[in-house]
Design an enzyme around this catalytic site. Structure first.
Site, PDB file in Angstrom:
ATOM      1  N   HIS A 182     -13.425  -1.062  -7.030  1.00 50.67           N
ATOM      2  CA  HIS A 182     -13.982  -0.466  -7.188  1.00 50.67           C
ATOM      3  C   HIS A 182     -14.180   1.273  -6.497  1.00 50.67           C
ATOM      4  O   HIS A 182     -14.830   1.640  -6.809  1.00 50.67           O
ATOM      5  CB  HIS A 182     -15.163  -0.839  -6.335  1.00 50.67           C
ATOM      6  N   ASP A 198       0.800  -1.277  -0.028  1.00 46.22           N
ATOM      7  CA  ASP A 198      -0.123  -0.379  -0.154  1.00 46.22           C
ATOM      8  C   ASP A 198       1.193   1.205  -0.046  1.00 46.22           C
ATOM      9  O   ASP A 198       2.113   1.155  -0.161  1.00 46.22           O
ATOM     10  CB  ASP A 198      -1.155   0.086   0.653  1.00 46.22           C
ATOM     11  N   ASP A 213       3.258   2.248  -5.349  1.00 42.60           N
ATOM     12  CA  ASP A 213       1.530   3.177  -6.509  1.00 42.60           C
ATOM     13  C   ASP A 213       1.380   2.042  -7.407  1.00 42.60           C
ATOM     14  O   ASP A 213       2.422   1.707  -8.344  1.00 42.60           O
ATOM     15  CB  ASP A 213       2.714   4.254  -7.300  1.00 42.60           C
ATOM     16  N   PHE A 214       0.426   1.350  -6.737  1.00 48.50           N
ATOM     17  CA  PHE A 214       0.163   0.057  -7.780  1.00 48.50           C
ATOM     18  C   PHE A 214      -0.179   0.596  -8.935  1.00 48.50           C
ATOM     19  O   PHE A 214      -1.016   0.100 -10.330  1.00 48.50           O
ATOM     20  CB  PHE A 214      -1.128  -1.100  -7.168  1.00 48.50           C
TER      21      PHE A 214
END
Length: 341
Positions: A251, A206, A233-234
């Site tokens: 979502h 995260d 940082d995905f």
């Protein structure tokens, strides 16, 4: 009127009128949570005057708020007129690890309710209400407002606990050596999975500040030695692992940005890897009111949405995956299982 028939009235006019009033209930719950009323009542039943003295509040106004919440079963009132805890108000106690104290405060705060007032403009223009009100997207706003960020983080932890046990019960971790939790928050889900599966190792992935909080939590639970804690940082990259889980991450993003996250996961996965997406799946019929309200939340606070099974299937296929199964659980979230192609 009891809570049983408040939203189930005899006539459409009565029912519609009741729907227009439910936001007041949310505000009252947030107010008493912030005032710490449930924490005081943990010690003993108290009258409105006693509560008002303890929290420096206006006794007549507090009484009117409390009797309303009694009518909704949030609190109870005994024969002596003193207020007591109910199963719902126990969830408002700040030290209740499975409670909803912080989410109640968040939903009744400026951060929670102000963007709801911009829904008219949003539906006319397609613009995100949160950004209309605060002139910034949610995550950038939180980066620049420490107190709001702390409340938001605590509230998200509350939400994790709503479906935590059901997800842990139904998630099959057999054959997985290292599970990467993308957008892991403070590590609640991963820690429960580690407890259930003693041979499982985990990676908390995260942003940096969240990873540090997760590390403290898991080390306190004596689980830190089985974990790596990796700031990410995905949208750029994710760590290498055997399987990946994302709980209520996808979502938060529109299809374009969700696809970037999924493709970054796919780039690190072998054909034997698994991807678990933990989210509510929208029904195609007129059922599923709770999930559809959550969809409106996504519309209000983020440029994002809840998805149907078909929408998940299309999103996954365009990101290099096949949707293999949707596992229904005994909680609001489902487990979407996907494999790389």
């Amino acid at each position: 009127m009891s809570i049983d028939n408040f939203l189930h009235r005899d006539t459409p006019k009565e029912q519609l009128l009741d729907f227009t009033l439910v936001s007041i209930v949310a505000q009252l719950i947030g107010v008493v949570a912030k005032l710490g009323v449930a924490d005081l009542l943990k010690q003993k039943p108290m009258s409105a005057s006693e509560l008002a003295t303890a929290i420096d509040a206006n006794a007549p106004f507090l009484y009117r708020a409390m009797r309303t919440l009694v009518a909704f079963d949030v609190f109870r009132q005994n024969m002596q007129g003193k207020f007591e805890l109910s199963p719902m108000s126990e969830l408002l106690q700040i030290d209740n690890q499975n409670g909803l104290h912080h989410i109640a405060i968040l939903n009744a705060s400026n951060l929670g309710w102000k963007p709801q007032g911009a829904l008219f403009d949003a539906i006319k223009t397609g613009e995100t209400p949160f950004e209309t009100i605060f002139e910034n997207n949610l995550y950038d706003f939180l980066d620049n407002n420490i107190n709001d960020a702390a409340l938001f983080g605590a509230a998200m932890t509350n939400l994790t606990n709503v479906d935590l046990a059901g997800i842990v019960e139904h998630l099959d971790c057999s054959g997985i050596e290292t599970l990467v939790d993308i957008g892991a928050g403070e590590g609640e889900l991963l820690s429960e999975l580690l407890v259930k599966h003693p041979k499982l190792k985990g990676i908390v992935a995260d942003n940096e500040s969240t990873v540090l909080r997760a590390q403290k939590r898991l080390e306190f639970k004596a689980l830190g030695a089985r974990c790596e804690f990796i700031p990410i940082d995905f949208f750029k990259s994710v760590p290498l692992g055997d399987a990946y889980i994302m709980r209520k991450v996808i979502h938060n993003w529109n299809d374009e940005k969700a696809r970037i996250i999924l493709k970054n996961c796919r780039a690190k996965m072998s054909l034997k890897s698994k991807l678990f997406i933990v989210e509510a799946v929208l029904a195609n019929d007129n059922s599923g009111a709770r999930a559809k309200i959550r969809d409106i939340e996504m519309m209000i606070y983020l440029s994002a949405k809840q998805r149907t099974k078909l929408e998940f299937q299309r999103l996954l296929e365009s990101s290099g995956f096949t949707l293999t199964r949707v596992i229904e659980t005994n909680v609001p979230s489902s487990i979407i299982v996907a494999t790389p192609v």
